[in-house]
Design an enzyme around this catalytic site. Structure first.
Site, PDB file in Angstrom:
ATOM      1  N   ALA A  32       0.880  -1.117   0.071  1.00 34.75           N
ATOM      2  CA  ALA A  32      -0.097   0.202  -0.076  1.00 34.75           C
ATOM      3  C   ALA A  32       0.978   1.328   0.012  1.00 34.75           C
ATOM      4  CB  ALA A  32      -1.007  -0.136   1.366  1.00 34.75           C
TER       5      ALA A  32
ATOM      6  N   GLY B 292      -0.016  -5.735  -0.043  1.00 33.07           N
ATOM      7  CA  GLY B 292      -0.740  -5.699  -1.663  1.00 33.07           C
ATOM      8  C   GLY B 292       0.228  -6.295  -2.581  1.00 33.07           C
TER       9      GLY B 292
ATOM     10  N   GLU C 109      -0.120  -9.823  -2.388  1.00 34.25           N
ATOM     11  CA  GLU C 109      -1.582 -10.230  -3.139  1.00 34.25           C
ATOM     12  C   GLU C 109      -1.580 -10.216  -4.508  1.00 34.25           C
ATOM     13  OE1 GLU C 109      -4.664  -9.039   0.284  1.00 34.25           O
ATOM     14  OE2 GLU C 109      -3.454  -7.297  -0.263  1.00 34.25           O
TER      15      GLU C 109
ATOM     16  N   GLU D  94      -0.096  -6.929   7.067  1.00 32.90           N
ATOM     17  CA  GLU D  94      -1.424  -5.955   7.450  1.00 32.90           C
ATOM     18  C   GLU D  94      -1.696  -5.915   8.830  1.00 32.90           C
ATOM     19  OE1 GLU D  94      -1.744  -6.900   3.094  1.00 32.90           O
ATOM     20  OE2 GLU D  94      -1.306  -7.880   4.759  1.00 32.90           O
TER      21      GLU D  94
END
Length: 332
Positions: free
Chosen positions: A134, A179, A182, A202
């Protein structure tokens, strides 16, 4: 490529997109410049590519906030059919900001309907980083509603990547956190250097994986191990990732810092000669089948198999076997 692949594409570009894209590309290329050493200047000053590389490959660009943060390189020659998605947000370590996500979404959309592409490699041009996750500086400026909407968009992007009809490979030559991991999890296959660091961190930031990580990681490494990794926010290296099934291949990093990419390219070259319709149907059968019971999965397999039977590639495969020669698949 043939009509069969065109019918299989999940999304199709509109007449407007198809007509203006070549014009936009031409206009962008007119404004490209060369350094004194003959290297090609990328938009936003994020790096350069040799003029020789420019001649050997076709480049597609998107524009958002004045700089290119995600690019596409289509290989040619013996590697024709391989496309590389290049993440090049150097100053922010490929952090998932608005412009980055917007450009990635546009490029993934264009690839989804490109029947000439047989394999896609996601890689980074930022040394030591795949994707840092992020963009916390941007996120800090969002209110709760804006943050929720942005993460919804990010989750949608990862699903868009996962739904690409051709095989996808993430090449992790460095950090892949939050992310960033991900994004790699949304790909079909993953390669990593031993020195790479991966983790869904996270929970160390007061959050949980919100772009598909809480769902894809358990399906990949098992529920109990996924819980341990997410609850602790642990980071793992390439060797550990290989042992737990998080990556398909792990290699020693090289002096140029692109060992995982080279391994991904080797893997892509192993996929490239196979019948493209059959490969796409195999991906669909696997991805859809693992989400249902075995009986329903068998029905999905039958449906996908039925799409392969009328293809010319199936006839070519049979003929090549009988004639004891390598098959030449065209995707028809």
């Amino acid at each position: 490529m043939a009509a069969v692949l065109r019918r299989l594409a999940v999304q199709r570009c509109s007449l407007w997109r198809c007509s203006v894209a070549p014009l936009r590309e031409t206009q962008r290329l007119k404004h490209r410049e060369l350094n004194r050493d003959g290297t090609l200047v990328l938009a936003g000053g994020s790096g350069s590519l040799s003029a020789r590389s420019r001649g050997e490959s076709r480049w597609q660009h998107t524009e958002a906030q004045g700089s290119v943060e995600v690019d596409v390189k289509r290989l040619e020659g013996q590697d024709e059919g391989i496309a590389e998605v290049l993440m090049c947000r150097h100053r922010a370590r490929n952090a998932l900001g608005h412009a980055f996500v917007s450009q990635m979404r546009e490029l993934v959309f264009s690839l989804s309907s490109d029947s000439a592409v047989r394999v896609v490699i996601f890689r980074s041009l930022v040394p030591g980083v795949f994707c840092a996750g992020a963009d916390l500086k941007e996120r800090a400026l969002m209110n709760d509603s804006e943050s929720d909407l942005f993460v919804q968009g990010l989750r949608s992007l990862m699903s868009q990547i996962a739904l690409l009809p051709m095989p996808t490979i993430a090449a992790m030559d460095g950090v892949a956190l939050g992310g960033g991991l991900e994004l790699a999890l949304a790909c079909d296959l993953r390669t990593a250097s031993y020195s790479a660091q991966m983790g869904l961190i996270e929970t160390t930031r007061g959050l949980l994986p919100g772009a598909g990580g809480s769902q894809r990681l358990p399906r990949m490494v098992g529920i109990t191990l996924a819980k341990e990794l997410i609850f602790t926010g642990r980071r793992v290296g390439g060797q550990a990732a290989l042992e737990m099934g998080l990556v398909n291949r792990a290699v020693e990093e090289n002096q140029t810092g692109d060992a995982a990419y080279k391994e991904a390219l080797t893997l892509a070259r192993e996929i490239l000669p196979q019948a493209p319709v059959a490969v796409r149907m195999a991906k669909e059968a696997i991805n859809r089948g693992v989400e249902v019971d075995i009986g329903s999965g068998m029905a999905i397999e039958r449906m996908c198999y039925a799409r392969v039977i009328p293809t010319r590639d199936r006839q070519e495969g049979m003929a090549a076997f009988i004639e004891k020669r390598p098959p030449q698949y065209t995707g028809e």
